[in-house]
Write a protein that holds these residues in place. Structure first.
Motif, PDB file in Angstrom:
ATOM      1  N   ILE B 305       0.815  -1.209   0.000  1.00 59.47           N
ATOM      2  CA  ILE B 305       0.000   0.000   0.000  1.00 59.47           C
ATOM      3  C   ILE B 305       0.853   1.266   0.000  1.00 59.47           C
ATOM      4  CG2 ILE B 305      -1.712   1.301   1.401  1.00 59.47           C
ATOM      5  CD1 ILE B 305      -2.857  -1.110  -0.007  1.00 59.47           C
ATOM      6  N   THR B 306       2.084   1.154   0.532  1.00 56.97           N
ATOM      7  CA  THR B 306       2.877   2.373   0.750  1.00 56.97           C
ATOM      8  C   THR B 306       4.294   2.306   0.195  1.00 56.97           C
ATOM      9  OG1 THR B 306       3.648   1.489   2.840  1.00 56.97           O
ATOM     10  CG2 THR B 306       1.668   2.866   2.914  1.00 56.97           C
ATOM     11  N   GLN B 307       4.713   1.126  -0.297  1.00 52.89           N
ATOM     12  CA  GLN B 307       6.133   0.875  -0.584  1.00 52.89           C
ATOM     13  C   GLN B 307       6.980   0.985   0.661  1.00 52.89           C
ATOM     14  OE1 GLN B 307       7.806   3.195  -3.833  1.00 52.89           O
ATOM     15  NE2 GLN B 307       5.760   3.336  -4.705  1.00 52.89           N
ATOM     16  N   GLN B 308       6.348   0.896   1.828  1.00 54.53           N
ATOM     17  CA  GLN B 308       7.120   1.003   3.067  1.00 54.53           C
ATOM     18  C   GLN B 308       7.078  -0.326   3.803  1.00 54.53           C
ATOM     19  OE1 GLN B 308       5.045   4.792   4.148  1.00 54.53           O
ATOM     20  NE2 GLN B 308       7.134   5.458   4.493  1.00 54.53           N
ATOM     21  N   GLY B 309       6.216  -0.444   4.778  1.00 52.34           N
ATOM     22  CA  GLY B 309       6.148  -1.722   5.492  1.00 52.34           C
ATOM     23  C   GLY B 309       7.403  -2.003   6.276  1.00 52.34           C
ATOM     24  N   TYR B 310       7.908  -0.979   6.957  1.00 51.37           N
ATOM     25  CA  TYR B 310       9.164  -1.148   7.682  1.00 51.37           C
ATOM     26  C   TYR B 310       8.986  -1.856   9.018  1.00 51.37           C
ATOM     27  CZ  TYR B 310      11.304   1.765   4.160  1.00 51.37           C
ATOM     28  OH  TYR B 310      11.775   2.251   2.973  1.00 51.37           O
ATOM     29  N   ASP B 311       7.728  -1.957   9.473  1.00 59.00           N
ATOM     30  CA  ASP B 311       7.523  -2.861  10.587  1.00 59.00           C
ATOM     31  C   ASP B 311       6.224  -3.631  10.351  1.00 59.00           C
ATOM     32  OD1 ASP B 311       5.435  -1.056  11.992  1.00 59.00           O
ATOM     33  OD2 ASP B 311       7.229   0.205  12.007  1.00 59.00           O
ATOM     34  N   TYR B 312       6.097  -4.763  10.989  1.00 58.09           N
ATOM     35  CA  TYR B 312       4.973  -5.649  10.745  1.00 58.09           C
ATOM     36  C   TYR B 312       4.734  -6.464  12.004  1.00 58.09           C
ATOM     37  CZ  TYR B 312       8.933  -8.731   9.913  1.00 58.09           C
ATOM     38  OH  TYR B 312      10.103  -9.422  10.059  1.00 58.09           O
ATOM     39  N   LYS B 352      -9.617  -0.723  -0.023  1.00 57.22           N
ATOM     40  CA  LYS B 352      -9.974  -0.696  -1.450  1.00 57.22           C
ATOM     41  C   LYS B 352      -9.807   0.677  -2.095  1.00 57.22           C
ATOM     42  CE  LYS B 352     -14.875   0.168  -0.536  1.00 57.22           C
ATOM     43  NZ  LYS B 352     -16.212  -0.409  -0.539  1.00 57.22           N
ATOM     44  N   GLY B 353      -9.765   1.726  -1.274  1.00 62.40           N
ATOM     45  CA  GLY B 353      -9.679   3.062  -1.868  1.00 62.40           C
ATOM     46  C   GLY B 353      -8.270   3.556  -2.117  1.00 62.40           C
ATOM     47  N   TYR B 354      -7.282   2.848  -1.613  1.00 66.21           N
ATOM     48  CA  TYR B 354      -5.917   3.362  -1.731  1.00 66.21           C
ATOM     49  C   TYR B 354      -5.390   3.258  -3.158  1.00 66.21           C
ATOM     50  CZ  TYR B 354      -5.388   4.242   3.218  1.00 66.21           C
ATOM     51  OH  TYR B 354      -5.528   4.770   4.465  1.00 66.21           O
ATOM     52  N   PRO B 355      -4.594   4.249  -3.589  1.00 66.92           N
ATOM     53  CA  PRO B 355      -4.157   4.318  -4.986  1.00 66.92           C
ATOM     54  C   PRO B 355      -3.528   3.033  -5.527  1.00 66.92           C
ATOM     55  CG  PRO B 355      -3.556   6.328  -3.830  1.00 66.92           C
ATOM     56  CD  PRO B 355      -4.132   5.397  -2.815  1.00 66.92           C
ATOM     57  N   PRO B 356      -2.636   2.367  -4.780  1.00 63.44           N
ATOM     58  CA  PRO B 356      -2.022   1.174  -5.390  1.00 63.44           C
ATOM     59  C   PRO B 356      -3.020   0.046  -5.596  1.00 63.44           C
ATOM     60  CG  PRO B 356      -1.149   1.569  -3.176  1.00 63.44           C
ATOM     61  CD  PRO B 356      -2.053   2.714  -3.493  1.00 63.44           C
ATOM     62  N   VAL B 357      -4.067  -0.009  -4.754  1.00 65.44           N
ATOM     63  CA  VAL B 357      -5.076  -1.051  -4.950  1.00 65.44           C
ATOM     64  C   VAL B 357      -5.858  -0.739  -6.224  1.00 65.44           C
ATOM     65  CG1 VAL B 357      -7.054  -2.238  -3.935  1.00 65.44           C
ATOM     66  CG2 VAL B 357      -5.236  -1.350  -2.456  1.00 65.44           C
ATOM     67  N   LEU B 358      -6.224   0.533  -6.348  1.00 65.42           N
ATOM     68  CA  LEU B 358      -6.990   0.934  -7.532  1.00 65.42           C
ATOM     69  C   LEU B 358      -6.204   0.670  -8.807  1.00 65.42           C
ATOM     70  CD1 LEU B 358      -8.494   4.297  -6.196  1.00 65.42           C
ATOM     71  CD2 LEU B 358      -9.680   2.118  -6.532  1.00 65.42           C
TER      72      LEU B 358
END
Lengths: 1056, 611
Positions: B305-312, B352-358
């Motif tokens: 979603i963000t190209q980030q995901g630095y923690d999970y 569903k509304g986030y740009p990469p999903v769209l």
């Protein structure tokens, strides 16, 4: 020619008319013994008085002397002086011999001049003919290897030259705290002289010991370089043209992987990754499908330098003038880099009456310089991944035929931190323009014979203006939904420095029988006002640069304002000489400086020196093999205030900064209820005790001549004790400040410097000269007052910024008792070969881990230096001294008939280099960041793999932060000794018979090459690595600065 | 007189002119600074003194300090969350003494302490000069004491004993004090602050975010708990300043919502406000000013979603939430889970509304071709979503889903190095889009204006419960736990009587928790995970207590440093490593290393054992 002869004849006649009744006129001609050519501009003076004249273009002179005058002294730079008895006929012919012993060479010593034989201090001199031999951009370069005790390093190969000059070692730890004071035609201009065209320089005199420098007091500790520019000479006209064109080859390149090798490495790393956390780009899984790009090839190019200088110099008895126009234009070997300088020099000497003299100089220069990638860490661009596949859909090339630039995939974390540097340099615009003006004028009156008063006033103006424009970049966003556009940005800044100087001196020079007295005393005031401002914002389109139309326009947070520095001084120097054998000099200067608080406003800097010209003693007269011997000794105290900025003694507060600042600093404010409120915080603590650094320097020297002066030797031993050295030191955060400026400690520089010169003549056609300089300086940190026993490096001072990668924020540690800037890190003892080996180490380690939990076979093995069973920060140790055991130059000059040749070698021995670049070329991880980057072919081929059990190269990893193989360690330390042929010149002077036919006095053509070869064991690109930012704790670190390369120069020297 | 003599006299006169000038212009060597001011030149009106104290708060607007150290410690320390990227050594507690985050925590903390120390004198001087009145002087002095005390609290909780710098001028070479001395200093500073600060009820709206009496009581109590003075802490926690002025919000979801900042439950939160025109992209930078102006919550969101995901997140935390606990999806989500934040749903409709999903989340899906595991399941039948491989064999498009990854295709990230679980507690700011373009601003949405709550009333109640357990008041402790748990189940009396995790880390069913202390610890975990407290609260209960709790919750194994496959059944139970670590916490690793740079500059500092 006939007209010129007529004019000079007329002048000559006019001079004859001004004969006073009680005086007589002596006329004559001065000729070069070897070539029979007239010697222009030699000084003819009456011994024991200050009555003097100069020879004209044809070598003739005429001088009116008192009836009582007995002897004339004829001196000229480069010749032995001669004394001639005035006989009845008043017509004198003088043949001057090229100086071998240089004893009568004129030496400029600050607020006056003397001859080499009368000097008590340690002074090295270089003249125009030496400077002419090597095409250099600045006077500093001309000093390299030619002045003993002076270490000149080309820190990098950038246009405009980034050169550091260290005189007698390092006395200060501060960045830019070791630069000598440059004085141009009597005007102290500070620590840079890049704005002076070397073609305009007549002589450079380097004052080294405290006795020589003390007359410059609080600015003298790092030595003083006196530049004297060429002036008009009495009698006739000289027009000189100097021109050269230099082609510069592309620099040496690192041998890096191509796309196929790189992708193969990536796949191998991926396969070997037991944690399955590294995955290369999908397209990398098919190496053969990739397009290689060669960043070094794209960024490096052949360079070219053009240099032109035309000078017109001449005058008559009353007025002499000189003008020159110079143009220097260098296209650098890195894309987008250049340096241009236009300089204009005018001088006018006017003597309206016998007792009144004036001299005026104006030097203007315009500089346009650009290094778009900076000068530090350029290698970082080379290690960008060698393929752009999966980036720009339009092209996989750096730039294709349609002008499309490739870019890296903007959303894949392996490469999204990389940019195409060619795009940015060709798209962004930056301008850095500087205008310099140095103008001064003096008036000198002779009150009576020997007593002169002089008043000098001048200004030194520096106007800098820079702008930067980056257009909007939406290429990535257009192709990758959601990728972010690069915003447009425009920034401008200016700084103006206005400096004025007013100096009044009184001097008295007189001989009474065997006694000679030279006195100079004076007072001086200097004020420097610097105004800075800048700001930037987003332009409405790519053509408008009007600050008024920018969106989000903001002034720079820091650096808008004005600073003022003042210095007021009194000084005096007295030299007494008895019988030409015993010479004693005393100097004192009192400087008041605005940089310090009330209790430390004024410093007094005394010095004294004695010289004994033993050879003049009767008991030495029989030693025919010894032509001269002089012993010198001096002691003095000199100061250094340059390492610190203004107002460091005050507690200062900063704040009231807008929430959205432009710059990298903290805004200090904070929002409450979502409304920003200003903040104010202290930026430095009060330090009323802050004072200048003081150098206590002792010097013993000898000057000797052998073989009738053909062989000369100058040797000095010195001990330079620097106390209270100033340093803006990384402070314990507990103080509340990251950096604090303090008088931190003391250090010693003990050394020996030797200059040997042999001048050989073999008949009239062949002559040669061999010059060697040798310097050995031992530097020791002797105390630190701040409570610690070591000073760590401050990596922010590195050109190119702090080094990326775990542990690299500290790579040098200067410990009391040791040398400055000693490298500091882990001791690498090989590569771990098996899990069993790790298990063995871990089993003995308290806590069960020897070094890192993630350690595996193929990782670097570090020594447990303190023997506690584990390797951690306390196992770091000294791993190499970046300071050479000695350094020096070898200069060979020879001439045969019309041909001349110069070979000039420079070298250092015993210094170590910390090769950060190599540590990076062995790191597949993009250091200190996300992603992977290119490595060297050597590493790729030889790295540890289960089938290639290297004991030198660790395994390749996508992330090194867990295993920490690439921390500062002895693995990156190498011997940095080198010998470089800095210059080879072959010149041909057209025979006078031919050149005269085209109405020219002299035509010389030459070809030269610089940096032709280097003998070294160092495996990096260039072992000539300096002290970055002048900071001794940042010495000898190879962080891949702007590279240097060979020059091939064709040049022409013409005298009309 | 001859003309030449006159001229000579003139020249000599000019010569002495400079001497006269030097003698007369004494001020020639005293120049005024126009770039920065001295104290006397700077502090002349009340706003200047307020600004001085504001700059102490400002030290907390720092991503390295707040995110990369305090948040990392609070959540990676407990193994409820893990790091992806450059700081993965946190996952195995192998934190190098050179780590920039630790260095910043140390440096920035002491800079804040020094700002506080220097403020006391300046405030007093301004008071004596009549620049400010007593009321303002008291409030500002109280804020400085509070901020100094709070900073020492986090220093001692992180490093153990640290040097106590208490005066405005220091050479910075003070050695470390004992941990207890530092916490005693926290108590002392907080007590002074309590006497000087305004009550929450008196605080003008414009000053929302400033320290209050209640916040000081909260940290005093916490410090007393570190000192094992549970009775004293209990007294503090029962102070009406806390019990009357702060309340649990009725809905747990609201506690961390973007629209509910500085709410009735919050005792102290670090304020953020991205200014108009302030940069939200990386050019603003992680370091100040970027990380100072705005807060980077999207750091934790999925890379997809963000190209980030630095923690999970750790699936063990997801498994552990007791059935019916509405805090679960508001804290951690996994494959097939929807986001529960009202604000995010209102702004984007969920994932569903986030740009990469769209746009078919190309970055993620294109990476799937790299993984053999995915090639075997090109059609996601479980949730009806399709992933199609195009003719090139490596570009695929995904359909719109509204969950944080699907059951068949968990969001492991492009390198499959993450667990597939994410911190939804930090997914509240509707203005963020991570590294992707936010269509509403046409710029990246990395930094936002979400305040960071360091202490809220629910934690005070849980702290009070622990104090009651420690002092033998078990019924009282249970009553406090019930207060917090009732809200988690939707209202008074709704929480189950028996406390037990739904499942253990390996998927086996949880068993009822009966030990009162373990009940409190479990509530710390489930209430406060993803915030700034859990690991510190566990260690406060005792290093051995913390080690045992984390071991039991996550099944940690001694000297296990490599990631393991998720042992619990479920969508991510595929036998492959996805960044799940199970390293046992050791006593040494319960403390952070003293930064190597700090030791280099102050040789009197000793390193913590094991580093």
């Amino acid at each position: 020619m006939r007209k010129k002869a007529f004019l000079s004849g007329l002048l000559f006649a006019l001079c004859c008319l001004q004969v006073f009744a009680q005086q007589k006129t002596v006329t004559g001609k001065v000729t070069d013994l070897a070539s029979d050519q007239p010697v222009v501009g030699s000084t003819v003076s009456v011994k024991g008085s200050n009555i003097a004249t100069q020879t004209g273009a044809d070598g003739t002179f005429s001088i009116s002397v008192p009836g009582s005058a007995k002897t004339l002294v004829i001196t000229s730079i480069g010749y032995e002086s001669q004394e001639v008895l005035i006989r009845g006929d008043n017509q004198i012919s003088v043949l001057l011999k090229t100086a071998n012993s240089r004893l009568n060479e004129v030496v400029v010593i600050g607020y006056g001049s003397t001859t080499r034989k009368d000097i008590t201090g340690s002074v090295s001199s270089i003249n125009a003919s030496t400077i002419e031999k090597v095409p250099v951009i600045s006077a500093a370069q001309a000093l390299q290897g030619r002045a003993a005790g002076v270490q000149v390093t080309n820190n990098d190969g950038s246009p405009g030259g980034n050169i550091s000059v260290l005189i007698r070692g390092t006395g200060s730890l501060a960045s830019y705290g070791n630069d000598p004071l440059y004085v141009v035609d009597g005007y102290p201009v500070g620590t840079s002289i890049n704005n002076i065209d070397p073609n305009d320089i007549a002589t450079i005199d380097v004052l080294k010991d405290a006795s020589a420098t003390a007359i410059y007091g609080i600015r003298a500790a790092n030595g003083v370089v006196l530049i004297t520019t060429k002036r008009g000479k009495k009698g006739g006209l000289e027009i000189s043209v100097n021109a050269y064109n230099a082609q510069q080859s592309k620099p040496k390149e690192y041998n890096l992987l191509n796309a196929q090798q790189f992708a193969t490495l990536s796949n191998q790393v991926e396969a070997a990754d037991s944690t399955h956390t590294y995955h290369g780009l999908p397209i990398w899984h098919t190496p053969s499908a990739l397009h290689s790009v060669d960043w070094q090839n794209a960024l490096y190019r052949p360079g070219m330098t053009q240099n032109y200088n035309i000078g017109i110099r001449g005058g008559n008895d009353k007025m002499q003038s000189a003008m020159s126009l110079g143009y220097y234009d260098q296209k650098g070997i890195v894309l987008g880099s250049y340096f241009k300088r236009l300089s204009f020099d005018l001088s006018l000497d006017y003597q309206p009456t016998k007792w009144l003299k004036s001299s005026t100089n104006a030097k203007y220069s315009y500089q346009d310089a650009n290094t778009p990638f900076g000068t530090g860490s350029l290698y970082q661009l080379a290690v960008n991944p060698p393929t752009l596949d999966s980036g720009n859909h339009q092209t996989t090339q750096i730039k294709d035929a349609n002008g499309n630039y490739g870019f890296y995939n903007p959303i894949n974390p392996n490469v999204f931190k990389f940019n195409n540097p060619v795009y940015s340099v060709e798209t962004n615009q930056s301008k850095n323009i500087t205008n310099f003006l140095l103008a001064n004028s003096y008036l000198e009156a002779t009150i009576f014979d020997g007593l002169k008063v002089k008043t000098l006033a001048g200004v030194n103006v520096n106007v800098f203006s820079a702008s930067f424009f980056q257009p909007e970049d939406d290429r990535e966003a257009a192709q990758y939904p959601g990728a972010v556009s690069g915003t447009a940005y425009y920034h401008q800044n200016q700084s103006n420095t206005f400096d004025w100087l007013w100096e009044n001196t009184i001097s008295y020079d007189k001989s009474f029988g065997a006694h000679t007295i030279n006195f100079v005393g004076g007072i001086s005031a200097q004020k420097t006002t610097t105004t800075l401002n800048g700001g930037g914002g987003i332009p409405p389109n790519s053509t408008i640069r009007d600050l008024a139309q920018l969106r989000n326009l903001q002034f720079d947070q820091f650096g808008n304002g004005q600073t003022v520095a003042t210095l007021e001084s009194q000084f005096a120097r007295l030299t007494y000489s008895f019988s030409d054998k015993y010479i004693i000099t005393g100097t004192v200067r009192r400087d008041g400086s605005s940089k310090f608080d009330t209790s430390h406003k004024y410093g007094v800097f005394p010095s004294g020196a004695v010289a004994w010209r033993i050879k003049q003693e009767s008991f030495m007269q029989n030693l025919s093999w010894l032509s001269d011997l002089k012993l010198r000794g001096s002691y003095g105290e000199v100061g250094n205030q340059s390492p610190i900025g203004l107002f460091q003694y005050q507690a200062l507060y900063n704040g009231n900064i807008a929430a959205s600042v432009n710059g990298s600093a903290d805004n200090l404010g904070y929002p409450f209820d979502k409304i920003y409120q200003n903040g104010i915080a202290a930026t430095q603590p009060a330090n009323p005790g802050l004072k200048w650094e003081t150098d206590y320097q002792t010097d013993f020297g000898l000057d000797a001549g052998f073989m009738k002066g053909a062989l000369t030797l100058t040797a000095d031993w010195f001990n330079r004790k620097s106390k209270d050295f100033l340093l803006t030191l990384a402070a314990p955060a507990q103080t509340g400040y990251n950096y604090i400026t303090r008088n931190v400690g003391s250090m010693d520089n003990k050394g020996v410097e030797i200059a040997v010169n042999y001048n050989g003549n073999s008949g009239r056609d062949f002559h040669y000269n061999i010059g060697v300089t040798f310097s050995s300086i031992k530097n020791t940190l002797t105390s630190i007052t701040s409570g610690t026993n070591a000073v760590t490096n401050v990596t922010t001072g590195l050109s190119g910024g702090a080094l990326a990668g775990q542990g690299w924020d500290q790579f040098s540690n200067s410990v009391v008792g040791g040398p400055l800037g000693e490298f500091y890190g882990y001791k690498s003892i090989g590569i771990i070969q098996s899990q069993a080996q790790i298990a063995g180490l871990n089993s003995k380690a308290p806590g069960g881990i020897y070094y890192r939990a993630a350690t595996s076979a193929g990782d670097r093995l570090f020594a447990d230096v303190n023997g506690d069973g584990v390797v951690n920060a306390s196992d770091r140790t000294a791993i190499g001294n970046p300071q050479p055991k000695f350094f020096g130059g070898l200069n060979l000059d020879a001439g045969y008939k019309a041909w001349d040749i110069n070979l000039y070698f420079y070298g250092t021995y015993g210094n170590k280099i910390l090769d950060y670049v190599e540590s990076d070329l062995e790191s597949f991880q993009k250091r200190g960041s996300e992603g992977v980057e290119n490595v060297s072919v050597n590493y790729y081929n030889n790295r540890w793999t289960p089938t290639n059990p290297s004991n030198k190269y660790s395994r390749a990893l996508a992330v090194d932060d867990n295993t920490l193989n690439n921390v500062p360690s002895s693995a990156w330390v190498q011997d940095g000794s080198f010998l470089k042929l800095k210059n080879l010149t072959i010149g041909y002077t057209v025979p006078p018979s031919l050149s005269n036919k085209v109405m020219m006095k002299r035509i010389r053509l030459y070809f030269s090459t610089q940096n032709l070869f280097t003998i070294t064991k160092y495996t990096g690109l260039d072992p000539e690595i300096g002290t970055q930012g002048g900071n001794a704790t940042l010495n000898g670190i190879d962080n891949g600065t702007y590279p240097s390369s060979r020059y091939y120069t064709f040049g022409l020297n013409v005298t009309l | 007189m001859k003309k030449s003599t006159k001229i000579k006299i003139l020249i000599i006169a000019a010569f002495f002119g400079l001497g006269i000038q030097q003698a007369c212009k004494k001020n020639f060597l005293y120049q005024t600074n126009s770039l920065q001011g001295t104290a006397d030149a700077t502090f002349n009106k009340p706003a200047d003194i307020i600004s001085l104290v504001n700059a102490i708060y400002d030290t907390y607007q720092n991503s390295d300090l707040l995110k990369k150290c305090i948040w990392y410690r609070a959540n990676f320390g407990s193994h409820d969350f893990f790091n992806w990227g450059g700081d993965v050594f946190w996952n195995t507690y192998q934190i190098p003494a050179t780590f920039g985050g630790v260095t910043t925590l140390w440096d920035q903390s002491y800079i804040g302490i020094a700002r506080a120390n220097s403020a006391f004198g300046i405030i007093q001087k301004a008071l004596s000069k009549g620049i400010i009145d007593v009321a303002l002087a008291n409030r500002l002095t109280g804020e400085a004491y509070f901020l100094r005390g709070m900073t020492y609290y986090y220093l001692a909780a992180s490093f153990g004993g640290v040097p106590l710098e208490l005066s405005a001028v220091t050479d910075g070479l003070t050695p470390r004090s004992s941990r207890d001395s530092v916490f005693r200093q926290v108590v002392s500073d907080m007590q002074k602050a309590e006497g000087l600060l305004l009550s929450k009820t008196q605080l003008p709206t414009a000053d929302l975010g400033r320290a209050t009496k209640g916040a000081a009581y909260g940290f005093e109590g916490a410090a007393r708990m570190w000192l094992k003075d549970y009775a004293g802490a209990l007294t503090v926690f029962n102070n009406p300043e806390l019990t009357s002025n702060y309340h649990l919000l009725p809905h747990f979801a609201d506690v961390n919502e973007f629209t509910d900042q500085n709410n009735d439950e919050s005792l102290f939160e670090v304020q953020f406000d991205l200014p108009q025109g302030g940069t939200q992209d990386w050019n603003g930078s992680w370091q100040p000013p970027g990380g100072e102006l705005g807060w980077i919550d999207s750091f934790s969101w999925p890379e997809e979603i963000t190209q980030q995901g630095y923690d999970y997140g750790n699936p063990a935390l997801w498994n552990s939430y007791q059935s019916g606990d509405i805090r679960k999806l508001l804290t951690i989500t996994g494959p097939g889970d929807t986001l529960a934040s009202p604000g995010i749903i209102a702004a984007w409709g969920g994932i569903k509304g986030y740009p990469p999903v769209l746009s078919g989340y190309q970055a993620y899906v294109s990476s799937l071709a790299a993984h053999a595991a995915d090639a075997t399941k090109p059609i996601d039948t479980a949730d009806g979503n399709k992933y199609a491989v195009n003719t090139n064999g490596n570009t695929v498009a995904g359909n719109i889903i509204n969950t944080t990854g699907s059951i068949l295709h968990p969001w492991f990230g492009s390198d499959h190095g993450r667990t597939g679980y994410f911190c939804s507690k930090k997914w509240r700011d509707p203005n963020l889009t991570g590294n992707y373009n936010n269509p509403k601003t046409n710029a990246a949405g990395l930094f936002g204006s979400q305040n960071q709550i360091l202490l809220r009333y629910a934690e005070i109640i849980l702290d009070r419960a622990e104090c009651k357990v420690r002092t033998g008041d078990i019924p009282g402790a249970m009553a406090d736990l019930t207060l917090v748990r009732d809200r988690a189940w939707g209202g008074t009396g709704k929480s189950p009587m028996v406390m037990q995790d739904s499942a253990n880390y390996d998927g086996t069913p949880g068993v009822p928790i009966t030990d009162p202390l373990q009940m409190v610890l479990s509530e710390y975990r489930h209430e406060l995970s993803g915030e700034y407290s859990v690991f510190f609260d566990l260690c406060r209960a005792g290093t051995d207590v913390a080690i045992a709790f984390i071991k039991s919750a996550n099944g940690t194994v001694d000297a296990s440093y490599n990631p393991i496959p998720n042992p619990a059944p479920g969508p991510t139970h595929d036998g492959l490593q996805h960044g799940l670590y199970n390293t046992t916490l050791t006593p040494n690793n319960a403390l952070l290393p003293i930064p190597q740079g700090a030791i280099a500059l102050n040789p009197h500092l000793t390193q913590n054992p094991g580093y």
